[in-house]
Design a protein around this motif. Structure first.
Motif, PDB file in Angstrom:
ATOM      1  N   ARG A 129       0.823  -1.213   0.000  1.00  0.00           N
ATOM      2  CA  ARG A 129       0.000   0.000   0.000  1.00  0.00           C
ATOM      3  C   ARG A 129       0.860   1.267   0.000  1.00  0.00           C
ATOM      4  NH1 ARG A 129      -2.299  -2.385   5.193  1.00  0.00           N
ATOM      5  NH2 ARG A 129      -0.674  -2.043   6.717  1.00  0.00           N
ATOM      6  N   TYR A 131       2.263   4.549  -1.170  1.00  0.00           N
ATOM      7  CA  TYR A 131       1.755   5.597  -2.057  1.00  0.00           C
ATOM      8  C   TYR A 131       0.603   5.083  -2.941  1.00  0.00           C
ATOM      9  CZ  TYR A 131       5.484   8.609  -0.494  1.00  0.00           C
ATOM     10  OH  TYR A 131       6.293   9.391   0.280  1.00  0.00           O
ATOM     11  N   PRO A 132      -0.530   4.734  -2.322  1.00  0.00           N
ATOM     12  CA  PRO A 132      -1.636   4.145  -3.077  1.00  0.00           C
ATOM     13  C   PRO A 132      -2.242   5.076  -4.123  1.00  0.00           C
ATOM     14  CG  PRO A 132      -2.325   4.696  -0.827  1.00  0.00           C
ATOM     15  CD  PRO A 132      -0.842   4.896  -0.890  1.00  0.00           C
ATOM     16  N   ASP A 133      -1.998   6.393  -3.982  1.00  0.00           N
ATOM     17  CA  ASP A 133      -2.537   7.338  -4.966  1.00  0.00           C
ATOM     18  C   ASP A 133      -1.666   7.418  -6.221  1.00  0.00           C
ATOM     19  OD1 ASP A 133      -0.552   8.377  -3.325  1.00  0.00           O
ATOM     20  OD2 ASP A 133      -1.168  10.451  -3.604  1.00  0.00           O
ATOM     21  N   MET A 134      -0.555   6.682  -6.249  1.00  0.00           N
ATOM     22  CA  MET A 134       0.329   6.659  -7.425  1.00  0.00           C
ATOM     23  C   MET A 134       0.370   5.252  -8.015  1.00  0.00           C
ATOM     24  SD  MET A 134       3.687   8.693  -6.156  1.00  0.00           S
ATOM     25  CE  MET A 134       4.543   8.282  -7.674  1.00  0.00           C
ATOM     26  N   ALA A 135       0.414   5.171  -9.328  1.00  0.00           N
ATOM     27  CA  ALA A 135       0.473   3.849  -9.977  1.00  0.00           C
ATOM     28  C   ALA A 135       1.891   3.283  -9.985  1.00  0.00           C
ATOM     29  CB  ALA A 135      -0.053   3.964 -11.404  1.00  0.00           C
ATOM     30  N   GLN A 138       3.007  -0.040  -8.299  1.00  0.00           N
ATOM     31  CA  GLN A 138       2.325  -1.255  -8.779  1.00  0.00           C
ATOM     32  C   GLN A 138       2.813  -1.662 -10.172  1.00  0.00           C
ATOM     33  OE1 GLN A 138       0.392  -2.625  -6.522  1.00  0.00           O
ATOM     34  NE2 GLN A 138       0.639  -0.829  -5.195  1.00  0.00           N
ATOM     35  N   GLN A 327       4.648  11.387   5.147  1.00  0.00           N
ATOM     36  CA  GLN A 327       3.200  11.160   5.068  1.00  0.00           C
ATOM     37  C   GLN A 327       2.401  12.462   5.100  1.00  0.00           C
ATOM     38  OE1 GLN A 327       1.571   8.154   7.724  1.00  0.00           O
ATOM     39  NE2 GLN A 327       1.832   6.733   6.046  1.00  0.00           N
ATOM     40  N   LEU A 330       2.549  15.301  -0.668  1.00  0.00           N
ATOM     41  CA  LEU A 330       2.612  14.453  -1.859  1.00  0.00           C
ATOM     42  C   LEU A 330       4.075  14.117  -2.156  1.00  0.00           C
ATOM     43  CD1 LEU A 330       0.031  16.328  -4.133  1.00  0.00           C
ATOM     44  CD2 LEU A 330      -0.331  14.182  -2.892  1.00  0.00           C
ATOM     45  N   ASP A 380      -3.596  16.740   9.740  1.00  0.00           N
ATOM     46  CA  ASP A 380      -3.812  16.809   8.291  1.00  0.00           C
ATOM     47  C   ASP A 380      -3.384  18.208   7.865  1.00  0.00           C
ATOM     48  OD1 ASP A 380      -4.556  16.392   5.701  1.00  0.00           O
ATOM     49  OD2 ASP A 380      -6.713  16.454   6.059  1.00  0.00           O
ATOM     50  N   SER A 384       0.275  23.133   1.429  1.00  0.00           N
ATOM     51  CA  SER A 384       0.938  22.196   0.511  1.00  0.00           C
ATOM     52  C   SER A 384       2.163  22.807  -0.178  1.00  0.00           C
ATOM     53  CB  SER A 384      -0.052  21.708  -0.554  1.00  0.00           C
ATOM     54  OG  SER A 384      -0.593  22.816  -1.253  1.00  0.00           O
TER      55      SER A 384
END
Length: 400
Positions: A129, A131-135, A138, A327, A330, A380, A384
């Protein structure tokens, strides 16, 4: 590309092209951000993390030696234990009590193998899991490890060891670093199917599998600390930087180079991961308190407000400090922060300055907010623009 940016790239090329790198000058150059072009960032990080020697004439022989050493680690810690396991039991007379899975000796090869599997499962769960927001993690690597994917080693890979063990999904998993991992059995099935490896073409491996290998070998070589959840968040940006290097000759060895750079960084940061050292002067509690001590010095009003609301540094700075802010932002922004962090001679003191800067930049919101609002802001983080944060940290460092 602007003329000033081209000039900046040229400055880096000159600095890295010297026969003996001027570390002080390189650090000053890197502090303002390192260009990605030409693999400059990856090269600078290797110098800043004390991996590459300052004498550039030694680079070729040094890298050859280190990469061969890493191959040896792969053979000894991943391939050979599996060979021993696969070969045992082929002939009954070959199996001795010493080699038997039921051998009660805690130092037996089998006992160590089973202990390693427990560590491996924790690593596996975390890196899947990453950086799940990046492909990216994977996707298949361009340079799969031939040593590992050799068909003769079918039974010796970490892949096979994980497949043979059932991964139990869990609803919520909280740990020391304040990371909360949430999944439901149904969701877990969708995200991480049991045939996940089969999605990749035959003979390929995903980037997260490479990260898994790096962490497993680190755990084997450092039994005093082994693997602690959160280390995956520190390897991730280093590996990503090396594995996306536009210089193919360096990119091919991203795994080995990342392993040694991560090991060097952890030699400076490992005390944060050792629970027994939490309350010592080198432990995480002291560093968390340092953030508030600095805040008290720089902004007494904000410090008193947090004290009044009983907002303790461990509620948010634990994760900030231990995971080097990986964390909170980005990945491209984490990498930019790390350019400055790695280039500072006292990088962990600078990290405390960055944390203090993050607090002072949202002081108006914190002064106006109640406990609940402020905890949400701190867990949070709302800003940014990391450039603003780094400028503020530099101002605090310079005493302005």
């Amino acid at each position: 590309m602007s003329t000033s940016y081209r000039n900046r790239i040229q400055e880096f090329k000159v600095a890295l092209g010297e026969e003996k790198i001027n570390l002080k000058a390189l650090r000053e150059l890197c502090f303002g951000g390192i260009p990605f072009e030409g693999g400059i960032r990856a090269q600078c990080w290797k110098v800043l993390l004390n991996y590459l020697p300052l004498d550039t004439s030694l680079w070729e022989s040094f890298l050859k030696k280190q990469r061969e050493l890493y191959s040896q680690f792969l053979k000894e810690m991943i391939i050979q234990p599996g060979i021993a396991k696969a070969n045992l039991g082929l002939a009954r007379e070959d199996v001795t009590l010493e080699d038997h899975p039921l051998n009660p000796n805690p130092e037996s090869r089998w006992n160590n193998y089973f202990k390693d599997n427990e560590v491996l499962l924790q690593i596996d769960k975390d890196v899947r899991r990453l950086y799940p927001d990046m492909a990216f993690f994977q996707r298949p690597t361009e340079y799969p490890c031939k040593l590992i994917l050799d068909p003769q080693n079918e039974y010796e890979t970490l892949r096979r060891r994980v497949e043979q063990t059932t991964l139990k999904s869990q609803t919520v998993d909280r740990n020391r670093s304040g990371v909360t991992n949430m999944s439901s059995p149904g969701k877990a099935l969708n995200l991480y199917p049991s045939n996940e490896y089969e999605v990749l073409p035959n003979g390929c491996e995903a980037h997260w599998e490479v990260v898994e290998r790096i962490l497993f070998i680190y755990a084997k070589l450092n039994p005093g600390i082994a693997y602690v959840q959160g280390m995956n968040e520190i390897v991730g940006p280093i590996y990503y930087t090396f594995a996306t290097n536009p210089n193919g000759e360096w990119k091919e060895h991203a795994e080995a180079d990342c392993f040694f750079c991560f090991t060097n960084l952890m030699s400076e940061n490992r005390d944060n991961f050792i629970k027994s050292l939490d309350d010592s002067q080198c432990g995480i509690t002291y560093k968390m308190e340092s953030v508030f001590s600095m805040l008290k010095e720089k902004d007494m009003e904000l410090y008193l407000k947090l004290q009044e609301q009983n907002i303790k540094p461990q509620y948010f700075t634990f994760r900030w400090l231990t995971l080097l802010l990986s964390q909170e932002f980005l990945l491209p922004d984490v990498i930019r922060i790390w350019d400055s962090l790695f280039s500072d001679q006292d990088r962990f003191h600078f990290l405390i300055l960055v944390c203090c800067a993050m607090l002072t930049l949202i002081r108006d919101q914190l002064l106006a907010g109640d406990f609940t609002v402020n905890m949400r802001l701190l867990q949070d983080y709302p800003i940014s623009d990391v450039h603003t944060i780094l400028i503020k940290a530099k101002e605090l460092q310079d005493g302005s």
